[in-house]
Design a protein around this motif. Structure first.
Motif, short mmCIF file in Angstrom:
data_model
loop_
_atom_site.label_atom_id
_atom_site.label_comp_id
_atom_site.label_asym_id
_atom_site.label_seq_id
_atom_site.Cartn_x
_atom_site.Cartn_y
_atom_site.Cartn_z
N MET A 96 0.83 -1.17 0.00
CA MET A 96 0.00 0.00 0.00
C MET A 96 0.88 1.24 0.00
O MET A 96 1.94 1.26 0.57
CB MET A 96 -0.91 -0.03 1.22
CG MET A 96 -2.22 0.68 0.94
SD MET A 96 -3.49 0.42 2.21
CE MET A 96 -4.23 -1.08 1.60
N SER A 97 0.40 2.28 -0.62
CA SER A 97 1.17 3.51 -0.74
C SER A 97 1.42 4.15 0.62
O SER A 97 0.59 4.05 1.52
CB SER A 97 0.41 4.49 -1.64
OG SER A 97 1.01 5.75 -1.61
N MET A 98 2.52 4.81 0.76
CA MET A 98 2.80 5.54 1.99
C MET A 98 1.87 6.74 2.14
O MET A 98 1.79 7.34 3.20
CB MET A 98 4.27 5.99 2.01
CG MET A 98 5.25 4.83 2.09
SD MET A 98 5.01 3.77 3.51
CE MET A 98 5.49 4.87 4.82
N ILE B 43 -7.38 7.97 -1.11
CA ILE B 43 -7.91 8.95 -2.04
C ILE B 43 -6.99 10.17 -2.20
O ILE B 43 -6.96 10.80 -3.25
CB ILE B 43 -9.34 9.39 -1.65
CG1 ILE B 43 -10.01 10.08 -2.83
CG2 ILE B 43 -9.33 10.26 -0.41
CD1 ILE B 43 -11.51 10.25 -2.68
N SER B 44 -6.20 10.49 -1.19
CA SER B 44 -5.30 11.64 -1.27
C SER B 44 -3.93 11.27 -1.81
O SER B 44 -3.09 12.14 -1.99
CB SER B 44 -5.14 12.28 0.12
OG SER B 44 -6.37 12.76 0.57
N TRP C 107 -8.14 1.89 -3.25
CA TRP C 107 -8.77 0.59 -3.42
C TRP C 107 -10.21 0.73 -3.91
O TRP C 107 -10.69 -0.09 -4.68
CB TRP C 107 -8.71 -0.23 -2.13
CG TRP C 107 -9.42 0.42 -0.96
CD1 TRP C 107 -8.84 1.18 0.02
CD2 TRP C 107 -10.81 0.39 -0.67
NE1 TRP C 107 -9.79 1.62 0.89
CE2 TRP C 107 -11.03 1.14 0.49
CE3 TRP C 107 -11.91 -0.19 -1.28
CZ2 TRP C 107 -12.27 1.33 1.06
CZ3 TRP C 107 -13.16 -0.01 -0.71
CH2 TRP C 107 -13.33 0.75 0.45
N CYS C 108 -10.92 1.78 -3.47
CA CYS C 108 -12.33 1.90 -3.84
C CYS C 108 -12.50 2.12 -5.34
O CYS C 108 -13.46 1.61 -5.93
CB CYS C 108 -13.02 3.01 -3.04
SG CYS C 108 -12.40 4.67 -3.31
N SER C 109 -11.60 2.84 -5.96
CA SER C 109 -11.72 3.07 -7.40
C SER C 109 -11.24 1.87 -8.22
O SER C 109 -11.54 1.77 -9.40
CB SER C 109 -10.95 4.33 -7.81
OG SER C 109 -9.56 4.15 -7.63
N TYR D 278 -16.26 5.62 2.82
CA TYR D 278 -16.90 4.43 3.34
C TYR D 278 -15.89 3.28 3.36
O TYR D 278 -15.04 3.18 2.48
CB TYR D 278 -18.07 4.01 2.44
CG TYR D 278 -19.19 5.01 2.42
CD1 TYR D 278 -20.21 4.96 3.37
CD2 TYR D 278 -19.25 5.99 1.45
CE1 TYR D 278 -21.24 5.88 3.36
CE2 TYR D 278 -20.28 6.91 1.43
CZ TYR D 278 -21.28 6.85 2.38
OH TYR D 278 -22.30 7.76 2.36
N CYS D 279 -16.04 2.38 4.32
CA CYS D 279 -15.24 1.15 4.34
C CYS D 279 -15.73 0.24 3.21
O CYS D 279 -16.76 0.51 2.59
CB CYS D 279 -15.36 0.45 5.70
SG CYS D 279 -17.00 -0.22 6.06
N ARG D 280 -15.01 -0.84 2.94
CA ARG D 280 -15.39 -1.75 1.85
C ARG D 280 -16.81 -2.28 2.02
O ARG D 280 -17.58 -2.32 1.08
CB ARG D 280 -14.41 -2.92 1.79
CG ARG D 280 -13.11 -2.59 1.12
CD ARG D 280 -12.15 -3.79 1.17
NE ARG D 280 -10.99 -3.56 0.35
CZ ARG D 280 -9.89 -2.94 0.76
NH1 ARG D 280 -9.83 -2.47 1.99
NH2 ARG D 280 -8.88 -2.78 -0.05
#
Length: 68
Positions: free
Chosen positions: A1-3, A21-22, A28-30, A47-49
């Motif tokens: 996962m990205s830092m 998102i930032s 992951w959502c997109s 929102y969570c998954r």
């Protein structure tokens, strides 16, 4: 996962999850739910998954009650 991911609390259930998102890479959502719904504005909450999947399912099948 990205830092550049950050811990957030789901705006629906309050569960803590990793949001990207930032970050410079897609969140992951997109990736998991591409083009299902517009992404929220940065800073508006996410929102969570589980809640996002339920929200998308409800939007795809309006009027259906999952409790039946």
């Amino acid at each position: 996962m990205s830092m550049d991911t950050e811990r957030q609390d789901c705006i629906s259930c309050g569960q803590s999850f990793q949001c990207g998102i930032s970050g410079p890479d897609p969140c992951w959502c997109s990736i998991e739910f591409p083009a299902a719904m517009p992404l929220p504005a940065v800073g508006s909450g996410c929102y969570c998954r589980k809640c996002l999947a339920a929200l998308i399912a409800a939007a795809a099948h309006p009027g259906e009650n999952s409790a039946t």
